[in-house]
Scaffold this motif. Structure first.
Motif, PDB file in Angstrom:
ATOM      1  N   GLY A 115       1.827  10.931  -1.980  1.00  0.00           N
ATOM      2  CA  GLY A 115       2.384  12.018  -1.404  1.00  0.00           C
ATOM      3  C   GLY A 115       3.705  11.462  -0.946  1.00  0.00           C
ATOM      4  O   GLY A 115       4.786  12.250  -0.961  1.00  0.00           O
ATOM      5  N   GLN A 116       4.146  10.181  -0.982  1.00  0.00           N
ATOM      6  CA  GLN A 116       5.171   9.650  -0.184  1.00  0.00           C
ATOM      7  C   GLN A 116       6.207   9.517  -1.453  1.00  0.00           C
ATOM      8  O   GLN A 116       7.234   9.526  -1.135  1.00  0.00           O
ATOM      9  CB  GLN A 116       5.015   8.356   0.595  1.00  0.00           C
ATOM     10  CG  GLN A 116       6.252   7.912   1.100  1.00  0.00           C
ATOM     11  CD  GLN A 116       5.826   6.491   2.159  1.00  0.00           C
ATOM     12  OE1 GLN A 116       4.678   6.412   2.419  1.00  0.00           O
ATOM     13  NE2 GLN A 116       6.703   5.828   2.384  1.00  0.00           N
ATOM     14  N   TYR A 117       5.689   9.149  -2.592  1.00  0.00           N
ATOM     15  CA  TYR A 117       6.650   8.811  -3.976  1.00  0.00           C
ATOM     16  C   TYR A 117       6.214  10.092  -4.904  1.00  0.00           C
ATOM     17  O   TYR A 117       4.926  10.203  -5.397  1.00  0.00           O
ATOM     18  CB  TYR A 117       6.379   7.472  -4.200  1.00  0.00           C
ATOM     19  CG  TYR A 117       6.406   6.359  -3.059  1.00  0.00           C
ATOM     20  CD1 TYR A 117       7.674   6.049  -2.634  1.00  0.00           C
ATOM     21  CD2 TYR A 117       5.287   5.984  -2.603  1.00  0.00           C
ATOM     22  CE1 TYR A 117       7.725   5.021  -1.808  1.00  0.00           C
ATOM     23  CE2 TYR A 117       5.322   5.030  -1.538  1.00  0.00           C
ATOM     24  CZ  TYR A 117       6.614   4.435  -1.227  1.00  0.00           C
ATOM     25  OH  TYR A 117       6.753   3.699  -0.151  1.00  0.00           O
ATOM     26  N   ARG A 118       7.186  10.537  -5.370  1.00  0.00           N
ATOM     27  CA  ARG A 118       7.054  11.533  -6.621  1.00  0.00           C
ATOM     28  C   ARG A 118       6.810  10.741  -7.697  1.00  0.00           C
ATOM     29  O   ARG A 118       7.555   9.775  -8.237  1.00  0.00           O
ATOM     30  CB  ARG A 118       8.408  12.328  -6.688  1.00  0.00           C
ATOM     31  CG  ARG A 118       8.001  13.515  -7.587  1.00  0.00           C
ATOM     32  CD  ARG A 118       9.324  14.556  -7.576  1.00  0.00           C
ATOM     33  NE  ARG A 118      10.433  13.657  -8.288  1.00  0.00           N
ATOM     34  CZ  ARG A 118      11.478  13.444  -7.917  1.00  0.00           C
ATOM     35  NH1 ARG A 118      11.965  13.863  -6.891  1.00  0.00           N
ATOM     36  NH2 ARG A 118      12.422  12.710  -8.688  1.00  0.00           N
ATOM     37  N   ASP A 119       5.535  11.014  -8.461  1.00  0.00           N
ATOM     38  CA  ASP A 119       5.032  10.506  -9.799  1.00  0.00           C
ATOM     39  C   ASP A 119       5.131   9.005  -9.679  1.00  0.00           C
ATOM     40  O   ASP A 119       5.684   8.170 -10.334  1.00  0.00           O
ATOM     41  CB  ASP A 119       6.052  11.180 -11.004  1.00  0.00           C
ATOM     42  CG  ASP A 119       5.632  10.923 -12.310  1.00  0.00           C
ATOM     43  OD1 ASP A 119       4.343  10.613 -12.277  1.00  0.00           O
ATOM     44  OD2 ASP A 119       6.405  10.930 -12.929  1.00  0.00           O
ATOM     45  N   LEU A 120       4.265   8.482  -8.718  1.00  0.00           N
ATOM     46  CA  LEU A 120       4.174   7.035  -8.212  1.00  0.00           C
ATOM     47  C   LEU A 120       3.951   6.329  -9.654  1.00  0.00           C
ATOM     48  O   LEU A 120       4.668   5.069  -9.512  1.00  0.00           O
ATOM     49  CB  LEU A 120       3.299   6.833  -7.310  1.00  0.00           C
ATOM     50  CG  LEU A 120       2.914   5.496  -6.831  1.00  0.00           C
ATOM     51  CD1 LEU A 120       4.173   4.831  -6.198  1.00  0.00           C
ATOM     52  CD2 LEU A 120       1.736   5.213  -5.591  1.00  0.00           C
ATOM     53  N   GLU A 121       3.047   6.483 -10.401  1.00  0.00           N
ATOM     54  CA  GLU A 121       2.466   5.716 -11.497  1.00  0.00           C
ATOM     55  C   GLU A 121       3.525   5.574 -12.375  1.00  0.00           C
ATOM     56  O   GLU A 121       3.673   4.535 -13.144  1.00  0.00           O
ATOM     57  CB  GLU A 121       1.364   6.528 -12.023  1.00  0.00           C
ATOM     58  CG  GLU A 121       0.003   6.192 -11.143  1.00  0.00           C
ATOM     59  CD  GLU A 121      -1.377   6.516 -11.971  1.00  0.00           C
ATOM     60  OE1 GLU A 121      -1.527   6.367 -13.148  1.00  0.00           O
ATOM     61  OE2 GLU A 121      -2.192   6.883 -11.150  1.00  0.00           O
TER      62      GLU A 121
ATOM     63  N   CYS B   7       0.924  -1.034  -0.088  1.00  0.00           N
ATOM     64  CA  CYS B   7       0.048  -0.057   0.039  1.00  0.00           C
ATOM     65  C   CYS B   7       0.866   1.319   0.039  1.00  0.00           C
ATOM     66  O   CYS B   7       1.585   1.393   0.880  1.00  0.00           O
ATOM     67  CB  CYS B   7      -0.930  -0.131   1.325  1.00  0.00           C
ATOM     68  SG  CYS B   7      -2.211   1.187   1.070  1.00  0.00           S
ATOM     69  N   CYS B   8       0.682   2.044  -0.888  1.00  0.00           N
ATOM     70  CA  CYS B   8       1.656   3.415  -0.947  1.00  0.00           C
ATOM     71  C   CYS B   8       0.762   4.641  -0.918  1.00  0.00           C
ATOM     72  O   CYS B   8      -0.147   4.938  -1.693  1.00  0.00           O
ATOM     73  CB  CYS B   8       2.086   3.156  -2.763  1.00  0.00           C
ATOM     74  SG  CYS B   8       3.252   1.926  -3.131  1.00  0.00           S
ATOM     75  N   PRO B   9       1.118   5.047   0.055  1.00  0.00           N
ATOM     76  CA  PRO B   9       0.221   6.516   0.615  1.00  0.00           C
ATOM     77  C   PRO B   9       0.588   7.657  -0.442  1.00  0.00           C
ATOM     78  O   PRO B   9       1.975   7.564  -0.950  1.00  0.00           O
ATOM     79  CB  PRO B   9       1.038   6.825   1.929  1.00  0.00           C
ATOM     80  CG  PRO B   9       1.597   5.581   2.500  1.00  0.00           C
ATOM     81  CD  PRO B   9       2.094   4.681   1.232  1.00  0.00           C
TER      82      PRO B   9
ATOM     83  N   THR C 190      -2.404   4.050  -3.076  1.00  0.00           N
ATOM     84  CA  THR C 190      -2.714   3.322  -4.055  1.00  0.00           C
ATOM     85  C   THR C 190      -2.162   1.695  -3.679  1.00  0.00           C
ATOM     86  O   THR C 190      -1.050   1.754  -2.825  1.00  0.00           O
ATOM     87  CB  THR C 190      -1.571   3.932  -5.086  1.00  0.00           C
ATOM     88  OG1 THR C 190      -1.970   4.867  -5.755  1.00  0.00           O
ATOM     89  CG2 THR C 190      -1.395   2.606  -6.507  1.00  0.00           C
ATOM     90  N   LEU C 191      -2.875   0.808  -4.075  1.00  0.00           N
ATOM     91  CA  LEU C 191      -2.680  -0.695  -3.645  1.00  0.00           C
ATOM     92  C   LEU C 191      -1.830  -1.174  -4.972  1.00  0.00           C
ATOM     93  O   LEU C 191      -2.615  -1.079  -6.156  1.00  0.00           O
ATOM     94  CB  LEU C 191      -4.054  -1.683  -3.428  1.00  0.00           C
ATOM     95  CG  LEU C 191      -3.629  -2.775  -2.984  1.00  0.00           C
ATOM     96  CD1 LEU C 191      -2.929  -2.736  -1.681  1.00  0.00           C
ATOM     97  CD2 LEU C 191      -5.038  -3.457  -2.622  1.00  0.00           C
ATOM     98  N   LEU C 192      -0.697  -1.706  -4.623  1.00  0.00           N
ATOM     99  CA  LEU C 192       0.120  -2.512  -5.712  1.00  0.00           C
ATOM    100  C   LEU C 192       0.382  -3.888  -5.620  1.00  0.00           C
ATOM    101  O   LEU C 192       0.625  -4.129  -4.423  1.00  0.00           O
ATOM    102  CB  LEU C 192       1.293  -1.772  -5.916  1.00  0.00           C
ATOM    103  CG  LEU C 192       2.422  -1.814  -6.700  1.00  0.00           C
ATOM    104  CD1 LEU C 192       1.912  -1.681  -8.347  1.00  0.00           C
ATOM    105  CD2 LEU C 192       3.742  -1.064  -6.358  1.00  0.00           C
ATOM    106  N   LEU C 193       0.164  -4.768  -6.419  1.00  0.00           N
ATOM    107  CA  LEU C 193       0.470  -6.101  -6.524  1.00  0.00           C
ATOM    108  C   LEU C 193       1.841  -6.288  -7.241  1.00  0.00           C
ATOM    109  O   LEU C 193       2.067  -5.860  -8.241  1.00  0.00           O
ATOM    110  CB  LEU C 193      -0.489  -7.124  -7.180  1.00  0.00           C
ATOM    111  CG  LEU C 193      -0.355  -8.234  -7.237  1.00  0.00           C
ATOM    112  CD1 LEU C 193      -0.609  -9.023  -6.061  1.00  0.00           C
ATOM    113  CD2 LEU C 193      -1.393  -9.127  -8.091  1.00  0.00           C
ATOM    114  N   VAL C 194       2.652  -7.028  -6.598  1.00  0.00           N
ATOM    115  CA  VAL C 194       3.928  -7.354  -7.207  1.00  0.00           C
ATOM    116  C   VAL C 194       4.043  -8.838  -7.195  1.00  0.00           C
ATOM    117  O   VAL C 194       3.828  -9.548  -6.017  1.00  0.00           O
ATOM    118  CB  VAL C 194       5.209  -6.865  -6.080  1.00  0.00           C
ATOM    119  CG1 VAL C 194       6.428  -7.332  -6.720  1.00  0.00           C
ATOM    120  CG2 VAL C 194       5.132  -5.370  -6.011  1.00  0.00           C
TER     121      VAL C 194
END
Length: 186
Positions: A31-37, A27-29, A64-68
């Motif tokens: 604002g924590q990652y610049r240009d996440l997508e 789960c990626c909050p 954002t919920l991400l599956l790896v």
């Protein structure tokens, strides 16, 4: 690309990245990652040759919920008779990986409870997923990377190997290596 997303993936998804289990969720909050997508797309492209995929499952206003996942491991896992029968009983299509993931995404997008059959997608033992659903998350024997309702000893061994993997992967990322560099060298 900042390494912060790679550090988070190394910490939260090491068992899947290293092939110890088919998938992990992170789960990626916002604002924590610049240009996440864009970072997700770039990392997905870099890791695809290793048959590792990053799939954005859902977005809300806060995260954002991400599956790896490792495609080959997840396909084999979902093809097991007991696993595929469990998913069919839960309303999933009998098709391949893409059909199952699409159905899971749809369930995530619906209002209501989180679809806890996700444990099957993540490679948790089926008995533990069924135990979690039956007990509504209570009365487990052990709580670690998941709640254990069946083989506690085997789960402890797996948890230990996952933790060792996490430490090793995070140490290499902390030394400045990229996920791709580490995983190709493995």
């Amino acid at each position: 690309m900042t390494q912060s997303l790679e550090k988070a993936l190394a910490f939260h998804c090491a068992p899947a990245l290293c092939g110890l289990k088919p998938a992990n969720l992170i789960c990626c909050p916002h604002g924590q990652y610049r240009d996440l997508e864009r970072q997700i797309e770039a990392l997905d492209e870099q890791l695809n040759p290793e048959r590792i995929h990053l799939r954005l499952l859902c977005r809300c206003e806060k995260r954002t919920l991400l599956l790896v996942y490792r495609q080959d491991l997840l396909e084999r896992h979902l093809a097991q008779e007991k696993v595929s029968e469990f998913l069919r009983r839960r309303g999933y299509p009998g098709g391949g990986l893409e059909d199952v993931l699409h159905c899971f995404e749809h369930r995530l997008a619906q209002d209501g409870d989180f679809p806890h059959e996700a444990g099957v997608l993540l490679g948790y033992p089926l008995a533990d997923v069924e135990g979690f659903l039956k007990n509504k998350g209570k009365n487990c024997k052990l709580c670690g990377y998941w709640k254990v309702y069946s083989d506690e000893e085997q789960a402890r061994k797996l948890f230990s190997s996952f933790t060792r993997c996490r430490h090793a992967l995070c140490a290499q990322i902390a030394q400045g290596k990229t996920l791709r560099q580490v995983l190709i060298a493995a």
